[in-house]
Design a protein around this motif. Structure first.
Motif, mmCIF file in Angstrom:
data_model
loop_
_atom_site.group_PDB
_atom_site.id
_atom_site.type_symbol
_atom_site.label_atom_id
_atom_site.label_comp_id
_atom_site.label_asym_id
_atom_site.label_seq_id
_atom_site.Cartn_x
_atom_site.Cartn_y
_atom_site.Cartn_z
ATOM 1 N N THR A 124 55.122 55.450 44.594
ATOM 2 C CA THR A 124 54.224 56.557 44.401
ATOM 3 C C THR A 124 52.922 56.069 43.681
ATOM 4 N N TYR A 125 52.878 55.560 42.628
ATOM 5 C CA TYR A 125 51.631 55.327 41.986
ATOM 6 C C TYR A 125 51.327 53.849 41.802
ATOM 7 N N GLY A 126 51.959 52.752 42.400
ATOM 8 C CA GLY A 126 51.523 51.565 42.122
ATOM 9 C C GLY A 126 50.289 50.916 42.727
ATOM 10 N N MET A 127 49.948 51.478 43.888
ATOM 11 C CA MET A 127 48.716 51.287 44.680
ATOM 12 C C MET A 127 47.494 51.616 44.057
ATOM 13 N N THR A 128 47.323 52.820 43.759
ATOM 14 C CA THR A 128 46.295 53.615 43.224
ATOM 15 C C THR A 128 46.083 53.173 41.785
ATOM 16 N N SER A 130 47.276 50.584 40.155
ATOM 17 C CA SER A 130 47.135 49.309 40.121
ATOM 18 C C SER A 130 45.405 48.800 40.048
ATOM 19 N N MET A 131 45.045 49.468 41.061
ATOM 20 C CA MET A 131 43.489 49.252 41.418
ATOM 21 C C MET A 131 42.757 49.483 39.913
ATOM 22 N N LYS A 132 42.997 50.951 39.417
ATOM 23 C CA LYS A 132 42.577 51.394 38.347
ATOM 24 C C LYS A 132 42.622 50.522 37.029
ATOM 25 N N ASN A 133 43.861 50.056 37.093
ATOM 26 C CA ASN A 133 43.979 49.054 35.763
ATOM 27 C C ASN A 133 43.461 47.803 36.024
ATOM 28 N N ALA A 134 43.126 47.284 37.036
ATOM 29 C CA ALA A 134 42.385 46.009 37.432
ATOM 30 C C ALA A 134 40.827 46.188 37.136
ATOM 31 N N GLU A 135 40.446 47.655 37.050
ATOM 32 C CA GLU A 135 39.192 47.836 36.932
ATOM 33 C C GLU A 135 38.920 47.948 35.383
ATOM 34 N N LEU A 136 39.980 48.751 34.704
ATOM 35 C CA LEU A 136 39.903 48.961 33.377
ATOM 36 C C LEU A 136 39.849 47.420 32.556
ATOM 37 N N TYR A 137 40.888 46.823 33.006
ATOM 38 C CA TYR A 137 40.915 45.439 32.301
ATOM 39 C C TYR A 137 39.844 44.645 32.418
ATOM 40 N N LYS A 138 39.023 44.600 33.523
ATOM 41 C CA LYS A 138 37.984 44.045 33.921
ATOM 42 C C LYS A 138 36.977 44.543 32.929
ATOM 43 N N LYS A 139 36.642 45.983 32.896
ATOM 44 C CA LYS A 139 35.527 46.445 31.953
ATOM 45 C C LYS A 139 35.907 46.169 30.548
ATOM 46 N N ALA A 140 37.244 46.072 30.078
ATOM 47 C CA ALA A 140 37.538 45.635 28.853
ATOM 48 C C ALA A 140 37.119 44.514 28.384
#
Length: 210
Positions: A124-128, A130-140
């Motif tokens: 249910t939550y993996g795709m959306t 996961s994309m947000k996490n990739a953006e968050l870690y990139k920003k951090a």
């Protein structure tokens, strides 16, 4: 995942339990950390909440409320309970971010909340998320490329993604090694500020050599 959560909680407590409390704020934080040390995370969270109500300019109480509720959500199978905990975590990490915007420590917890949802129901939550996490870690990482927790957390996330897609984790092992180099010289702003992660990095590095 449960083992990871327990380890992280231990690391956080170990880094902050010996506060030499002076002000009422420090005394309150010390009491909360003591409860956490006694394996009473939600009692600690309640104390952090009371501190947050009074200390409106301090982001750390909100940070730890969010962290406690996020970490203790891994392994929860009751969706109602999980939702209550993660919504509380989300609310308080957003409060922390209002006080301290563009804070990489806060961004890591935002990603942890997403990961808890993914761990609960990846379909249910993996795709959306996961994309947000990739953006968050990139920003951090853009904000604090030399913060050892940022380097470690991003590398762990990348390793998890690599495993999911059947790829090698080896490219990210160097990042884990780099995080350990950074931990060796890292100095937290105070005894109350985040300093966890060194032992976790050592554990993750064993996966690279296993």
């Amino acid at each position: 995942m449960i083992r990871i959560v327990i380890l992280l909680v231990t690391l956080v407590i170990g880094s902050v339990a010996n506060i030499n409390a002076q002000s009422k704020y420090e005394q309150g934080m010390g009491k909360a950390f003591a409860l956490w040390t006694e394996n009473k995370p939600f009692e600690a969270s309640n104390v952090f909440e009371r501190i947050a109500e009074v200390e409106s300019e301090e982001w750390l109480p909100h940070y730890y409320i969010a962290m406690i509720n996020a970490l203790n959500s891994f392994g929860v199978t009751d969706k109602e309970k999980l939702t209550l905990q993660l919504e509380k975590a989300k609310k308080h990490i957003e409060e922390a971010e209002l006080i301290s915007p563009n804070n990489p420590e806060i961004i890591i917890i935002k990603a942890t909340i997403n990961t808890a949802w993914i761990a609960y129901d990846g379909a249910t939550y993996g795709m959306t998320l996961s994309m947000k996490n990739a953006e968050l870690y990139k920003k951090a990482f853009e904000l604090a490329p030399d913060n050892p927790r940022v380097v470690l957390s991003k590398a762990e996330w990348d390793m998890g993604s690599a495993r999911y897609f059947g790829q090698s984790i080896e490219p990210y092992c160097k990042d884990i090694e780099r995080s350990l180099e950074l931990f060796a010289t890292f100095k937290a702003e105070s005894t109350m500020h985040p300093s966890w992660g060194k032992d976790r990095a050592k554990e993750v590095l064993k996966q690279c050599k296993g």
